[in-house]
Design a protein around this motif. Structure first.
Motif, short mmCIF file in Angstrom:
data_model
loop_
_atom_site.label_atom_id
_atom_site.label_comp_id
_atom_site.label_asym_id
_atom_site.label_seq_id
_atom_site.Cartn_x
_atom_site.Cartn_y
_atom_site.Cartn_z
N VAL A 396 0.86 -1.19 0.00
CA VAL A 396 0.00 0.00 0.00
C VAL A 396 0.89 1.23 0.00
O VAL A 396 1.86 1.30 0.76
CB VAL A 396 -0.92 0.01 1.24
N PRO A 397 0.61 2.23 -0.82
CA PRO A 397 1.45 3.43 -0.84
C PRO A 397 1.37 4.23 0.45
O PRO A 397 0.30 4.36 1.06
CB PRO A 397 0.88 4.24 -2.02
N ALA A 398 2.53 4.72 0.90
CA ALA A 398 2.67 5.65 2.04
C ALA A 398 2.37 5.02 3.39
O ALA A 398 2.32 5.74 4.39
CB ALA A 398 1.78 6.89 1.84
N ALA A 399 2.19 3.71 3.46
CA ALA A 399 1.84 3.07 4.72
C ALA A 399 3.09 2.55 5.42
O ALA A 399 4.07 2.19 4.78
CB ALA A 399 0.87 1.91 4.49
N PRO A 400 3.08 2.48 6.77
CA PRO A 400 4.19 1.85 7.48
C PRO A 400 4.37 0.40 7.05
O PRO A 400 3.40 -0.29 6.69
CB PRO A 400 3.75 1.93 8.95
N GLY A 401 5.61 -0.08 7.12
CA GLY A 401 5.92 -1.42 6.64
C GLY A 401 5.08 -2.50 7.28
O GLY A 401 4.71 -3.48 6.62
N VAL A 402 4.76 -2.36 8.58
CA VAL A 402 4.01 -3.42 9.26
C VAL A 402 2.58 -3.57 8.73
O VAL A 402 1.94 -4.60 8.97
CB VAL A 402 3.97 -3.19 10.79
N LEU A 403 2.06 -2.56 8.02
CA LEU A 403 0.73 -2.68 7.44
C LEU A 403 0.77 -3.32 6.06
O LEU A 403 -0.29 -3.61 5.49
CB LEU A 403 0.05 -1.30 7.36
N ASN A 404 1.96 -3.52 5.53
CA ASN A 404 2.13 -4.25 4.27
C ASN A 404 2.27 -5.74 4.60
O ASN A 404 3.32 -6.35 4.43
CB ASN A 404 3.34 -3.73 3.50
N THR A 405 1.17 -6.31 5.07
CA THR A 405 1.15 -7.65 5.66
C THR A 405 1.71 -8.70 4.70
O THR A 405 1.33 -8.74 3.52
CB THR A 405 -0.28 -8.02 6.06
N LYS A 406 2.55 -9.59 5.25
CA LYS A 406 3.10 -10.70 4.48
C LYS A 406 2.33 -11.98 4.78
O LYS A 406 1.66 -12.09 5.80
CB LYS A 406 4.58 -10.88 4.80
N TRP A 407 2.43 -12.96 3.87
CA TRP A 407 1.82 -14.29 4.04
C TRP A 407 0.31 -14.17 4.29
O TRP A 407 -0.24 -14.74 5.23
CB TRP A 407 2.49 -15.05 5.18
N VAL A 408 -0.37 -13.42 3.42
CA VAL A 408 -1.79 -13.11 3.63
C VAL A 408 -2.63 -14.38 3.51
O VAL A 408 -2.46 -15.18 2.57
CB VAL A 408 -2.26 -12.06 2.62
N ALA A 409 -3.55 -14.56 4.44
CA ALA A 409 -4.45 -15.72 4.43
C ALA A 409 -5.90 -15.31 4.24
O ALA A 409 -6.68 -16.07 3.66
CB ALA A 409 -4.32 -16.50 5.74
N ARG A 410 -6.29 -14.12 4.72
CA ARG A 410 -7.70 -13.73 4.68
C ARG A 410 -7.83 -12.22 4.52
O ARG A 410 -7.09 -11.45 5.12
CB ARG A 410 -8.39 -14.17 5.97
N LEU A 411 -8.81 -11.83 3.67
CA LEU A 411 -9.17 -10.43 3.52
C LEU A 411 -10.66 -10.31 3.86
O LEU A 411 -11.50 -10.92 3.19
CB LEU A 411 -8.94 -9.96 2.08
N SER A 412 -10.97 -9.53 4.89
CA SER A 412 -12.36 -9.36 5.31
C SER A 412 -12.76 -7.91 5.06
O SER A 412 -12.46 -7.01 5.85
CB SER A 412 -12.51 -9.71 6.80
N PHE A 413 -13.46 -7.69 3.96
CA PHE A 413 -13.86 -6.32 3.59
C PHE A 413 -15.07 -5.90 4.42
O PHE A 413 -15.97 -6.68 4.70
CB PHE A 413 -14.19 -6.25 2.10
N GLY A 414 -15.05 -4.63 4.80
CA GLY A 414 -16.09 -4.11 5.65
C GLY A 414 -15.73 -4.15 7.12
O GLY A 414 -16.49 -3.68 7.97
N GLU A 415 -14.55 -4.67 7.44
CA GLU A 415 -14.08 -4.72 8.83
C GLU A 415 -12.85 -3.83 9.05
O GLU A 415 -12.22 -3.89 10.08
CB GLU A 415 -13.76 -6.16 9.24
N GLY A 416 -12.49 -3.02 8.03
CA GLY A 416 -11.34 -2.14 8.16
C GLY A 416 -11.71 -0.81 8.76
O GLY A 416 -12.85 -0.53 9.04
#
Length: 416
Positions: A396-416
């Motif tokens: 994601v542009p301009a985001a801290p490195g820890v928010l560029n999650t690695k080894w993604v398993a699940r994306l839950s839209f509407g919970e961000g």
């Protein structure tokens, strides 16, 4: 013959350096006034960049902040190097100010031993602010420097300690500036220090030793020390050929090697419990939202429209990468798979990572909707390495490195 009794540090006669005086202290104070103000502002921006109020505070490492989060705002996605700039300035400036801080503490150390401790109510308030200022400065600088070197020797979470410590320190700092500003201005206007008997600050030595260096020479040494730290630190944020000069940058973690995946790794797969079978052929990405759910293999993700984006990774420790060419599926197009394509909401990202902070991270709706926000599958034209997040990671542009999650398993839209 009776031996003379040693002079205690509570006696003005103990402190004999001819360099100390209100003018030297004022000069160092003005530098710290500008530097610490910028440090505090960039520190507040660093905290805001985590979007700590998203998804019930998933990203928030200081959930009890209360009114201290009054200034928070939705962190933007542009320019792409925004967090790289603000955090690079924060860390580099903090390191560069160390010699100035030490010189300032040396210049006022007689006041810490003065007796009686307080001579009036106003004097007591100034002394209290001085003690909190010195203690807060040492605490903030020490914890910050340890974090930069990935040396977590302090008890508890760095985020909590540094955040709350910063507010205590800045409160003492503001009180001290208000109380001392008239004397500072007066000292800067004077070309010379007063005689010891006329010095109301108690900094001028009553029995000065013969000088071994001029005051200008001492300031030059402090400046040279700061310049040396600048040269050996700033390269971790500037990148390119300057990275070779960053001798004080953290060098922990695995060697990334060469090729497209040859850039810095903060957390390896092994360090966070990612096993080879977790990222093998049985891996699936779960996408859910709006009451719908789909599961995708990596091959199915690769068959979706692929997009590219040149983005850096910037971490809280101050280091950052140059722009890397990532390719993968846009987050907003993954949201469309579950019927949320018109104006996709934020998303909660969950990793295969078994332990550690930011195993789960929330992204805002504006971050999801940015066309440069990807579920990255490749970097520099090559498959992601396991240590860089294979089989898929967030970028994601301009985001801290820890928010560029690695080894993604699940994306839950509407919970961000």
């Amino acid at each position: 013959m009776a031996s003379s009794r040693p002079i205690p540090p509570t006696s003005p006669a103990f402190w004999r350096s001819p360099l100390r005086g209100p003018r030297l202290t004022a000069l160092l104070g003005v530098v710290l006034l500008a530097g610490i103000t910028l440090l505090f502002v960039t520190g507040l921006l660093s905290y805001a960049a985590y979007n700590p109020d998203l998804a019930g505070g998933v990203n928030d490492q200081t959930p009890g902040k209360g009114l201290l989060g009054f200034y928070l705002f939705s962190w933007p996605t542009g320019p792409r190097w925004l967090y790289r700039l603000t955090q690079g300035v924060h860390v580099t400036l903090g390191v560069v100010l160390v010699p100035v801080l030490l010189a300032k503490l040396w210049s006022v150390i007689p006041k810490l031993f003065r007796m009686p401790p307080a001579r009036s109510a106003g004097d007591a308030l100034e002394r209290l602010s001085l003690l909190l200022l010195v203690g807060g400065a040492l605490f903030e600088f020490v914890t910050g420097l340890l974090n930069v070197q990935l040396a977590y020797l302090f008890p508890g979470s760095f985020y909590r300690l540094h955040f709350y410590g910063a507010w205590v320190f800045i409160g003492a700092f503001v009180a001290h500036v208000v109380l001392r500003m008239p004397r500072t201005v007066r000292a800067l206007r004077e070309r010379t220090d007063p005689a010891a008997e006329d010095d109301e600050t108690g900094l001028v030595a009553v029995r000065p030793d013969r000088p071994t260096v001029s005051r200008r020479g001492a300031l030059g040494l402090v400046g040279a020390g700061s310049l040396l730290l600048l040269v050996t630190t700033a390269g971790q944020s500037l990148g390119g050929r300057w990275r070779r000069t960053a001798l004080l940058a953290p060098h922990g973690g695995a060697d990334p090697g060469g090729g497209p995946n040859g850039f810095q790794i903060n957390k390896t797969a092994a360090a966070v419990g990612i096993r080879a079978r977790d990222t093998g052929d049985d891996w699936r990405l779960t996408v859910e939202g709006g009451g719908r759910r789909v599961r995708l293999t990596r091959a199915e993700l690769l068959r979706l429209p692929q997009h590219e984006g040149a983005l850096p990774i910037a971490c809280v420790e101050g280091w950052s990468t140059d722009d890397q060419l990532w390719s993968g599926v846009r987050l907003r197009e993954l949201a469309a798979l579950v019927g949320l394509g018109d104006r996709p909401p934020g998303v909660l990202v969950e990793s295969l990572q078994l332990h550690g902070a930011f195993r789960r991270a929330a992204l805002s709706g504006s971050q999801v909707r940015d066309p440069r926000s990807l579920l990255a599958l490749r970097v520099g034209g090559a498959e992601l390495s396991r240590d860089h997040g294979y089989p898929a990671r967030i970028i994601v542009p301009a985001a801290p490195g820890v928010l560029n999650t690695k080894w993604v398993a699940r994306l839950s839209f509407g919970e961000g």
